[in-house]
Scaffold this active site. Structure first.
Site, short mmCIF file in Angstrom:
data_model
loop_
_atom_site.label_atom_id
_atom_site.label_comp_id
_atom_site.label_asym_id
_atom_site.label_seq_id
_atom_site.Cartn_x
_atom_site.Cartn_y
_atom_site.Cartn_z
N GLY A 13 5.94 -21.28 -26.81
CA GLY A 13 4.98 -20.35 -27.06
C GLY A 13 3.77 -20.60 -26.28
O GLY A 13 2.45 -20.13 -26.66
N GLY A 14 3.61 -21.19 -25.14
CA GLY A 14 2.66 -21.64 -24.42
C GLY A 14 1.87 -20.37 -23.68
O GLY A 14 0.82 -20.68 -23.14
N THR A 15 2.42 -19.17 -23.77
CA THR A 15 1.87 -18.13 -22.95
C THR A 15 1.47 -16.89 -24.33
O THR A 15 0.73 -16.06 -23.86
CB THR A 15 2.78 -17.31 -22.27
OG1 THR A 15 3.76 -16.57 -23.08
CG2 THR A 15 3.46 -17.99 -21.12
N GLY A 16 1.36 -17.58 -25.53
CA GLY A 16 1.10 -16.56 -26.63
C GLY A 16 -0.47 -16.54 -26.81
O GLY A 16 -1.22 -17.03 -26.12
N ILE A 18 -2.56 -17.91 -28.96
CA ILE A 18 -3.38 -19.37 -28.82
C ILE A 18 -2.45 -20.17 -27.83
O ILE A 18 -3.34 -20.92 -27.16
CB ILE A 18 -3.43 -19.86 -30.27
CG1 ILE A 18 -4.43 -20.95 -30.40
CG2 ILE A 18 -2.06 -20.72 -30.58
CD1 ILE A 18 -5.93 -20.39 -29.84
N LYS A 135 5.44 -22.19 -43.00
CA LYS A 135 4.67 -23.41 -42.69
C LYS A 135 5.08 -24.55 -43.39
O LYS A 135 5.11 -25.95 -43.14
CB LYS A 135 3.52 -23.12 -42.22
CG LYS A 135 3.25 -22.30 -40.97
CD LYS A 135 1.58 -22.32 -40.53
CE LYS A 135 1.38 -21.04 -39.33
NZ LYS A 135 0.14 -21.34 -38.70
N ARG A 139 7.10 -28.28 -43.02
CA ARG A 139 6.45 -29.64 -43.39
C ARG A 139 7.45 -30.38 -44.21
O ARG A 139 7.75 -31.56 -44.18
CB ARG A 139 5.11 -29.34 -44.14
CG ARG A 139 4.14 -29.16 -43.25
CD ARG A 139 2.58 -29.26 -43.63
NE ARG A 139 1.43 -28.70 -42.91
CZ ARG A 139 0.37 -29.34 -43.09
NH1 ARG A 139 -0.07 -29.85 -44.22
NH2 ARG A 139 -0.78 -28.86 -42.38
N1 LIG Z 1 -6.25 -19.41 -37.14
C1 LIG Z 1 -6.04 -18.24 -36.66
O1 LIG Z 1 -6.81 -17.25 -36.85
C2 LIG Z 1 -4.58 -17.64 -36.04
C3 LIG Z 1 -4.45 -16.49 -35.53
C4 LIG Z 1 -3.20 -16.24 -35.10
C5 LIG Z 1 -2.13 -17.27 -34.89
N2 LIG Z 1 -2.37 -18.38 -35.58
C6 LIG Z 1 -1.35 -19.32 -35.76
O2 LIG Z 1 -1.20 -19.67 -34.15
C7 LIG Z 1 0.41 -19.96 -33.95
C8 LIG Z 1 0.71 -19.11 -32.93
O3 LIG Z 1 0.70 -17.97 -33.11
P1 LIG Z 1 0.23 -16.85 -31.73
O4 LIG Z 1 -0.09 -15.58 -32.58
O5 LIG Z 1 -0.59 -17.21 -30.89
O6 LIG Z 1 1.77 -16.57 -31.56
P2 LIG Z 1 2.42 -15.19 -30.66
O7 LIG Z 1 1.45 -14.81 -29.54
O8 LIG Z 1 2.74 -14.27 -31.44
O9 LIG Z 1 3.62 -15.83 -30.03
C9 LIG Z 1 3.54 -16.96 -29.17
C10 LIG Z 1 4.89 -17.16 -28.50
O10 LIG Z 1 5.89 -17.61 -29.32
C11 LIG Z 1 7.17 -17.31 -28.71
N3 LIG Z 1 8.19 -16.95 -29.60
C12 LIG Z 1 9.57 -17.21 -29.50
N4 LIG Z 1 10.17 -16.72 -30.44
C13 LIG Z 1 9.45 -15.89 -31.10
C14 LIG Z 1 9.73 -14.98 -32.27
N5 LIG Z 1 10.82 -14.90 -32.77
N6 LIG Z 1 8.45 -14.25 -32.76
C15 LIG Z 1 7.29 -14.40 -32.17
N7 LIG Z 1 7.27 -15.52 -31.10
C16 LIG Z 1 8.33 -15.99 -30.60
C17 LIG Z 1 7.01 -16.36 -27.65
O11 LIG Z 1 6.81 -17.21 -26.19
P3 LIG Z 1 7.87 -16.94 -25.07
O12 LIG Z 1 8.14 -15.54 -24.85
O13 LIG Z 1 6.94 -17.71 -24.00
O14 LIG Z 1 9.10 -17.72 -25.44
C18 LIG Z 1 5.41 -16.01 -27.74
O15 LIG Z 1 4.77 -15.44 -26.60
C19 LIG Z 1 1.16 -19.50 -35.42
O16 LIG Z 1 1.23 -20.71 -35.88
C20 LIG Z 1 0.02 -18.67 -35.77
O17 LIG Z 1 0.17 -18.66 -37.44
C21 LIG Z 1 -3.54 -18.53 -36.22
#
Ligand SMILES: NC(=O)c1ccc[n+]([C@@H]2O[C@H](COP(=O)([O-])OP(=O)(O)OC[C@H]3O[C@@H](n4cnc5c(N)ncnc54)[C@H](OP(=O)(O)O)[C@@H]3O)[C@@H](O)[C@H]2O)c1
Length: 315
Positions: A13-16, A18, A135, A139
């Site tokens: 998920g390193g391109t997502g 966060i 989540k 855990r």
């Molecule tokens: N604190 C806050 O305000 C906040 C806000 C947003 C998110 N978060 C948390 O940060 C973490 C990452 O979230 P994010 O929003 O950064 O993630 P995201 O951009 O939605 O997804 C990150 C990556 O996860 C991989 N992935 C693989 N299978 C997936 C699936 N079925 N559904 C979604 N993603 C999939 C993909 O990577 P590849 O395509 O490269 O394999 C995708 O680019 C989560 O735990 C989320 O709860 C926190």
């Protein structure tokens, strides 16, 4: 494990949203990690090729695969000592298998699951909060099934960069509209919230990897700054040189709105719940864990810098 050093890192998920801040921070870390490897889907590899090429020039290795394939994940784990999962909410359930394979692997010693958000074990209401469920199960799985693998949760609270923007039709849950010079605050706007900027999340994760002994087995609560919505408003007014309109919403109104959005099955119901949790004090601690990672205010973003960035992003 007392001599363990995180040196060969694999990130899912390193391109997502966060994940890209985490990947960038790991590549910038000094002294450098021996190897930083990104595991990504064919779709992201294609759509985010420019970003990947930029990172490759900085030393990133890329594996293109399917994170639900045992063969792909097992092959990717070869020689890796530390795994970071930053998969999105939609993919959190895939972590049971990622963890099982990490436990079975010969090299992986340390796993950071995809948390990077709200403290899911904050108080007695936490077990029933809908956005926390997967989540919490992760855990539980870790507690009940992992014997060898070390785990650390990096708990960041809300990303200021996201929280600060009021969401169209969801303004009642709080946020700011710089174009209209309008602020939506909850109750009297004096409730403190602990934030991380997205760029600081990357710094905190890189610092965690440099402090394995201090981090093993912990949920590290890290924060860039703790401020009230009124303090954010004052900073916006200072930087824009204007008085803003303020709309106040009671917590009970947000709770009613939240219930309605869940009943409607609205995809943004999660956002309302999280904003309500943050407004209720769900990010507050007697002391956070920044000191464990050796990151003081001088190394982190300030409210002033974060508001400046938020304003610049709208130009
Ligand atoms: N604190 C806050 O305000 C906040 C806000 C947003 C998110 N978060 C948390 O940060 C973490 C990452 O979230 P994010 O929003 O950064 O993630 P995201 O951009 O939605 O997804 C990150 C990556 O996860 C991989 N992935 C693989 N299978 C997936 C699936 N079925 N559904 C979604 N993603 C999939 C993909 O990577 P590849 O395509 O490269 O394999 C995708 O680019 C989560 O735990 C989320 O709860 C926190």
């Amino acid at each position: 494990m007392s001599s363990f050093t995180a040196s060969r890192i694999l990130i899912f998920g390193g391109t997502g949203t966060i994940g890209r801040y985490i990947t960038s921070a790991l590549l910038r870390a000094k002294p450098a990690f021996q190897q930083v490897v990104l595991f990504t889907s064919p779709k992201s590899a294609q759509e985010k090729a420019a970003q990947l090429n930029e990172w490759k020039a900085q030393g990133l290795s890329v594996i293109v695969g399917d994170l639900t394939s045992e063969a792909d994940v097992t092959a990717a784990y070869k020689g890796v000592d530390t795994v970071i999962s930053a998969v999105g909410r939609g993919g959190l359930q895939h972590q049971f298998e990622l963890l099982r394979l990490a436990e079975a692997s010969e090299s992986v010693q340390w796993f950071l699951p995809s948390e990077f958000g709200t403290d899911i074990e904050h108080n007695d209401k936490s077990p029933n909060e809908r956005p926390h469920q997967v989540k919490l199960q992760v855990r539980k799985y870790i507690r009940e099934n992992l014997k060898r693998l070390k785990v650390t949760y990096v708990v960041t609270g809300p990303y200021f960069d996201m929280w600060v923007n009021a969401v169209p039709d969801f303004e009642v849950a709080g946020g700011f509209l710089p174009d209209q010079k309008k602020a939506y605050v909850i109750e009297d706007g004096n409730g403190k919230v602990g934030f991380c900027t997205m760029s600081d999340v990357g710094k905190f994760v890189a610092a965690t990897l440099k402090a394995p002994q201090e981090s093993f087995g912990k949920a590290l609560k890290v924060q860039s700054f703790v401020v009230t919505p009124n303090e954010v408003l004052a900073e916006y007014e200072r930087q824009t040189g204007a008085k803003w309109e303020v709309v106040k919403t009671l917590l009970d109104e947000i709770r009613a709105f939240e219930t309605k959005k869940w009943e409607e099955g609205h995809p943004l119901a999660t956002l309302v719940t999280l904003r309500r949790i943050w407004a209720e004090g769900g990010t507050l601690y007697a002391q956070n864990d920044n000191h464990i990672l050796g990151l003081g205010p001088e190394a982190l973003d300030s409210l002033e810098a974060a508001v400046k960035k938020a304003l610049a992003a709208r130009r």
